[in-house]
Design a protein around this motif. Sequence first.
Motif, mmCIF file in Angstrom:
data_model
loop_
_atom_site.group_PDB
_atom_site.id
_atom_site.type_symbol
_atom_site.label_atom_id
_atom_site.label_comp_id
_atom_site.label_asym_id
_atom_site.label_seq_id
_atom_site.Cartn_x
_atom_site.Cartn_y
_atom_site.Cartn_z
ATOM 1 N N LEU A 119 -24.230 -8.193 14.413
ATOM 2 C CA LEU A 119 -25.073 -7.946 15.581
ATOM 3 C C LEU A 119 -25.133 -6.454 15.895
ATOM 4 C CD1 LEU A 119 -26.749 -8.974 17.956
ATOM 5 C CD2 LEU A 119 -24.624 -9.269 19.226
ATOM 6 N N SER A 120 -23.981 -5.765 15.824
ATOM 7 C CA SER A 120 -23.967 -4.332 16.139
ATOM 8 C C SER A 120 -24.783 -3.530 15.123
ATOM 9 C CB SER A 120 -22.535 -3.808 16.215
ATOM 10 O OG SER A 120 -21.858 -4.033 15.009
ATOM 11 N N GLU A 121 -24.725 -3.894 13.855
ATOM 12 C CA GLU A 121 -25.537 -3.205 12.842
ATOM 13 C C GLU A 121 -27.017 -3.443 13.091
ATOM 14 O OE1 GLU A 121 -22.524 -3.312 8.998
ATOM 15 O OE2 GLU A 121 -23.736 -5.084 9.460
ATOM 16 N N ASP A 122 -27.358 -4.665 13.478
ATOM 17 C CA ASP A 122 -28.752 -4.998 13.770
ATOM 18 C C ASP A 122 -29.259 -4.193 14.968
ATOM 19 O OD1 ASP A 122 -31.132 -6.469 13.280
ATOM 20 O OD2 ASP A 122 -30.638 -7.812 14.948
ATOM 21 N N VAL A 123 -28.455 -4.086 16.007
ATOM 22 C CA VAL A 123 -28.824 -3.312 17.198
ATOM 23 C C VAL A 123 -28.991 -1.839 16.837
ATOM 24 C CG1 VAL A 123 -27.990 -2.496 19.451
ATOM 25 C CG2 VAL A 123 -27.792 -4.914 18.841
ATOM 26 N N LEU A 124 -28.107 -1.316 16.024
ATOM 27 C CA LEU A 124 -28.182 0.080 15.591
ATOM 28 C C LEU A 124 -29.489 0.335 14.838
ATOM 29 C CD1 LEU A 124 -26.671 2.773 15.524
ATOM 30 C CD2 LEU A 124 -25.576 2.025 13.429
ATOM 31 N N ILE A 125 -29.847 -0.544 13.932
ATOM 32 C CA ILE A 125 -31.096 -0.394 13.184
ATOM 33 C C ILE A 125 -32.290 -0.427 14.133
ATOM 34 C CG2 ILE A 125 -32.625 -1.560 11.545
ATOM 35 C CD1 ILE A 125 -30.083 -2.284 9.953
ATOM 36 N N GLN A 126 -32.262 -1.315 15.126
ATOM 37 C CA GLN A 126 -33.354 -1.388 16.102
ATOM 38 C C GLN A 126 -33.474 -0.083 16.880
ATOM 39 O OE1 GLN A 126 -33.081 -4.865 18.610
ATOM 40 N NE2 GLN A 126 -32.712 -6.208 16.858
ATOM 41 N N PHE A 127 -32.369 0.506 17.267
ATOM 42 C CA PHE A 127 -32.385 1.781 17.989
ATOM 43 C C PHE A 127 -32.970 2.887 17.114
ATOM 44 C CE2 PHE A 127 -30.198 2.312 22.135
ATOM 45 C CZ PHE A 127 -30.080 0.964 22.449
ATOM 46 N N ILE A 128 -32.572 2.935 15.869
ATOM 47 C CA ILE A 128 -33.073 3.966 14.955
ATOM 48 C C ILE A 128 -34.573 3.817 14.769
ATOM 49 C CG2 ILE A 128 -33.016 4.817 12.573
ATOM 50 C CD1 ILE A 128 -29.984 4.096 12.575
ATOM 51 N N ARG A 129 -35.034 2.606 14.532
ATOM 52 C CA ARG A 129 -36.468 2.366 14.330
ATOM 53 C C ARG A 129 -37.286 2.692 15.570
ATOM 54 N NH1 ARG A 129 -35.882 -3.246 10.962
ATOM 55 N NH2 ARG A 129 -35.507 -2.270 8.945
ATOM 56 N N SER A 130 -36.736 2.451 16.747
ATOM 57 C CA SER A 130 -37.485 2.701 17.989
ATOM 58 C C SER A 130 -37.424 4.161 18.430
ATOM 59 C CB SER A 130 -36.959 1.803 19.110
ATOM 60 O OG SER A 130 -35.656 2.194 19.479
ATOM 61 N N GLY A 131 -36.579 4.966 17.771
ATOM 62 C CA GLY A 131 -36.490 6.384 18.120
ATOM 63 C C GLY A 131 -35.651 6.666 19.353
ATOM 64 N N ARG A 132 -34.890 5.691 19.800
ATOM 65 C CA ARG A 132 -34.017 5.911 20.963
ATOM 66 C C ARG A 132 -32.873 6.843 20.580
ATOM 67 N NH1 ARG A 132 -33.022 -0.174 23.128
ATOM 68 N NH2 ARG A 132 -35.177 -0.704 23.578
ATOM 69 N N PRO A 133 -32.379 7.614 21.544
ATOM 70 C CA PRO A 133 -31.260 8.508 21.231
ATOM 71 C C PRO A 133 -29.974 7.726 20.950
ATOM 72 C CG PRO A 133 -32.005 8.798 23.511
ATOM 73 C CD PRO A 133 -32.881 7.777 22.892
ATOM 74 N N LEU A 134 -29.256 8.168 19.929
ATOM 75 C CA LEU A 134 -27.965 7.581 19.574
ATOM 76 C C LEU A 134 -26.887 8.624 19.819
ATOM 77 C CD1 LEU A 134 -28.788 5.965 16.114
ATOM 78 C CD2 LEU A 134 -28.507 4.786 18.282
ATOM 79 N N VAL A 135 -25.819 8.207 20.483
ATOM 80 C CA VAL A 135 -24.714 9.117 20.768
ATOM 81 C C VAL A 135 -23.471 8.599 20.066
ATOM 82 C CG1 VAL A 135 -23.288 10.134 22.587
ATOM 83 C CG2 VAL A 135 -25.720 9.740 22.993
#
Length: 161
Positions: free
Chosen positions: A7-23
Amino acid sequence: MIENLTLSEDVLIQFIRSGRPLVLFLGQDLGATSEPSHSVLERLRKRKALSSPGGWRSVIVAGLSNSDLEWLTERFERTVPSEQLQGAFALPWSAVFTSSIDPSIVKRLESRGRQPEAVSSSEHYPRAPRSTARPPVQYLFGRASDIGDGSRPPRTLNELT
Protein backbone atom coordinates in the motif's frame (compact mmCIF):
# COMPACT_ATOMS: atom_id res chain seq x y z
CA MET A 1 -1.71 -0.10 -10.72
CA ILE A 2 1.42 -2.19 -10.68
CA GLU A 3 0.86 -5.65 -9.20
CA ASN A 4 2.56 -6.95 -6.02
CA LEU A 5 3.11 -3.51 -4.47
CA THR A 6 2.50 -2.70 -0.85
CA LEU A 7 0.00 0.00 0.00
CA SER A 8 2.80 2.45 0.88
CA GLU A 9 4.58 1.81 -2.44
CA ASP A 10 1.30 2.33 -4.29
CA VAL A 11 0.68 5.62 -2.46
CA LEU A 12 4.23 6.77 -3.23
CA ILE A 13 3.77 6.06 -6.94
CA GLN A 14 0.47 7.99 -6.91
CA PHE A 15 2.20 10.99 -5.31
CA ILE A 16 5.01 10.92 -7.87
CA ARG A 17 2.59 10.69 -10.80
CA SER A 18 0.44 13.55 -9.46
CA GLY A 19 3.46 15.82 -8.94
CA ARG A 20 2.81 16.30 -5.22
CA PRO A 21 5.82 17.24 -3.11
CA LEU A 22 7.58 14.35 -1.38
CA VAL A 23 9.59 14.93 1.78
CA LEU A 24 12.22 12.48 3.02
CA PHE A 25 13.03 12.19 6.74
CA LEU A 26 16.34 10.47 7.53
CA GLY A 27 17.46 9.48 11.01
CA GLN A 28 20.89 9.17 12.55
CA ASP A 29 21.12 5.47 11.73
CA LEU A 30 20.96 6.21 8.01
CA GLY A 31 22.87 3.50 6.18
CA ALA A 32 23.30 1.31 9.25
CA THR A 33 24.29 -2.20 8.32
CA SER A 34 22.90 -5.44 9.64
CA GLU A 35 26.28 -5.93 11.32
CA PRO A 36 26.43 -3.22 14.04
CA SER A 37 30.21 -3.47 14.41
CA HIS A 38 30.55 -2.13 10.85
CA SER A 39 28.60 1.08 11.49
CA VAL A 40 30.32 4.46 11.51
CA LEU A 41 29.04 5.04 15.04
CA GLU A 42 30.53 1.81 16.39
CA ARG A 43 33.85 2.49 14.69
CA LEU A 44 33.90 5.95 16.26
CA ARG A 45 33.09 4.46 19.67
CA LYS A 46 36.01 2.06 19.24
CA ARG A 47 38.32 4.91 18.13
CA LYS A 48 37.38 6.90 21.25
CA ALA A 49 37.67 3.77 23.47
CA LEU A 50 34.08 4.08 24.75
CA SER A 51 33.15 0.83 26.43
CA SER A 52 29.59 1.47 27.63
CA PRO A 53 26.85 0.92 25.06
CA GLY A 54 25.07 3.93 23.63
CA GLY A 55 24.17 5.93 20.57
CA TRP A 56 25.33 9.25 19.18
CA ARG A 57 24.39 11.03 22.41
CA SER A 58 26.93 8.98 24.37
CA VAL A 59 29.65 9.98 21.89
CA ILE A 60 28.71 13.66 22.22
CA VAL A 61 28.71 13.37 26.02
CA ALA A 62 32.28 12.02 25.76
CA GLY A 63 33.12 14.98 23.50
CA LEU A 64 33.95 15.28 19.81
CA SER A 65 37.13 16.98 18.64
CA ASN A 66 37.75 18.57 15.25
CA SER A 67 39.90 15.53 14.50
CA ASP A 68 36.92 13.26 15.26
CA LEU A 69 34.72 15.27 12.89
CA GLU A 70 37.33 15.04 10.12
CA TRP A 71 37.59 11.30 10.71
CA LEU A 72 33.77 10.99 10.60
CA THR A 73 33.59 12.93 7.33
CA GLU A 74 36.09 10.56 5.75
CA ARG A 75 34.26 7.47 7.05
CA PHE A 76 30.86 8.71 5.85
CA GLU A 77 32.29 9.33 2.38
CA ARG A 78 33.77 5.81 2.26
CA THR A 79 30.47 4.18 3.27
CA VAL A 80 28.71 2.39 0.42
CA PRO A 81 24.92 2.79 0.62
CA SER A 82 22.69 -0.26 0.27
CA GLU A 83 20.67 -0.83 -2.91
CA GLN A 84 17.50 0.10 -1.02
CA LEU A 85 19.02 3.39 0.12
CA GLN A 86 20.27 4.15 -3.39
CA GLY A 87 16.76 3.50 -4.68
CA ALA A 88 15.29 5.84 -2.06
CA PHE A 89 17.80 8.57 -2.98
CA ALA A 90 16.76 8.28 -6.65
CA LEU A 91 13.14 9.26 -5.93
CA PRO A 92 12.07 12.85 -6.73
CA TRP A 93 12.20 14.33 -3.22
CA SER A 94 11.15 17.96 -2.80
CA ALA A 95 13.00 18.33 0.50
CA VAL A 96 15.05 16.22 2.90
CA PHE A 97 15.28 16.61 6.68
CA THR A 98 17.91 14.66 8.57
CA SER A 99 19.31 14.33 12.06
CA SER A 100 22.36 12.59 10.57
CA ILE A 101 25.64 14.51 10.36
CA ASP A 102 26.66 12.55 7.23
CA PRO A 103 27.85 15.16 4.69
CA SER A 104 27.64 12.67 1.79
CA ILE A 105 23.81 12.73 1.72
CA VAL A 106 23.86 15.70 -0.67
CA LYS A 107 26.25 13.91 -3.04
CA ARG A 108 24.16 10.75 -2.96
CA LEU A 109 21.03 12.70 -3.91
CA GLU A 110 22.70 14.20 -7.00
CA SER A 111 21.38 12.50 -10.10
CA ARG A 112 20.11 13.28 -13.57
CA GLY A 113 20.56 17.03 -13.24
CA ARG A 114 19.32 17.23 -9.65
CA GLN A 115 21.43 19.59 -7.54
CA PRO A 116 20.54 19.30 -3.85
CA GLU A 117 21.39 22.20 -1.57
CA ALA A 118 22.78 21.58 1.93
CA VAL A 119 21.25 23.71 4.68
CA SER A 120 23.07 23.25 7.96
CA SER A 121 22.60 26.61 9.65
CA SER A 122 19.54 28.43 10.94
CA GLU A 123 20.93 31.51 9.24
CA HIS A 124 20.78 29.93 5.78
CA TYR A 125 17.62 29.47 3.76
CA PRO A 126 17.32 27.27 0.67
CA ARG A 127 16.91 29.01 -2.70
CA ALA A 128 14.00 26.71 -3.53
CA PRO A 129 12.16 25.46 -0.42
CA ARG A 130 10.34 22.70 -2.36
CA SER A 131 12.02 21.67 -5.58
CA THR A 132 12.73 18.27 -7.08
CA ALA A 133 15.53 19.82 -9.20
CA ARG A 134 17.15 21.59 -6.23
CA PRO A 135 15.87 19.85 -3.08
CA PRO A 136 17.08 21.39 0.16
CA VAL A 137 18.75 18.96 2.55
CA GLN A 138 18.10 20.32 6.04
CA TYR A 139 20.79 19.07 8.42
CA LEU A 140 19.14 19.50 11.81
CA PHE A 141 22.43 19.00 13.72
CA GLY A 142 24.89 20.22 11.09
CA ARG A 143 27.33 18.20 8.99
CA ALA A 144 30.54 16.55 10.15
CA SER A 145 32.40 18.45 7.42
CA ASP A 146 31.22 21.92 8.58
CA ILE A 147 33.55 23.91 10.82
CA GLY A 148 31.61 27.14 11.41
CA ASP A 149 30.08 27.62 14.86
CA GLY A 150 26.57 28.02 13.45
CA SER A 151 26.65 24.98 11.20
CA ARG A 152 28.90 22.31 12.71
CA PRO A 153 27.44 19.43 14.73
CA PRO A 154 27.41 19.63 18.51
CA ARG A 155 30.69 18.49 20.03
CA THR A 156 29.59 18.48 23.69
CA LEU A 157 26.39 17.92 25.64
CA ASN A 158 26.12 21.70 26.30
CA GLU A 159 26.18 22.40 22.57
CA LEU A 160 23.56 19.70 21.98
CA THR A 161 21.13 21.28 24.43
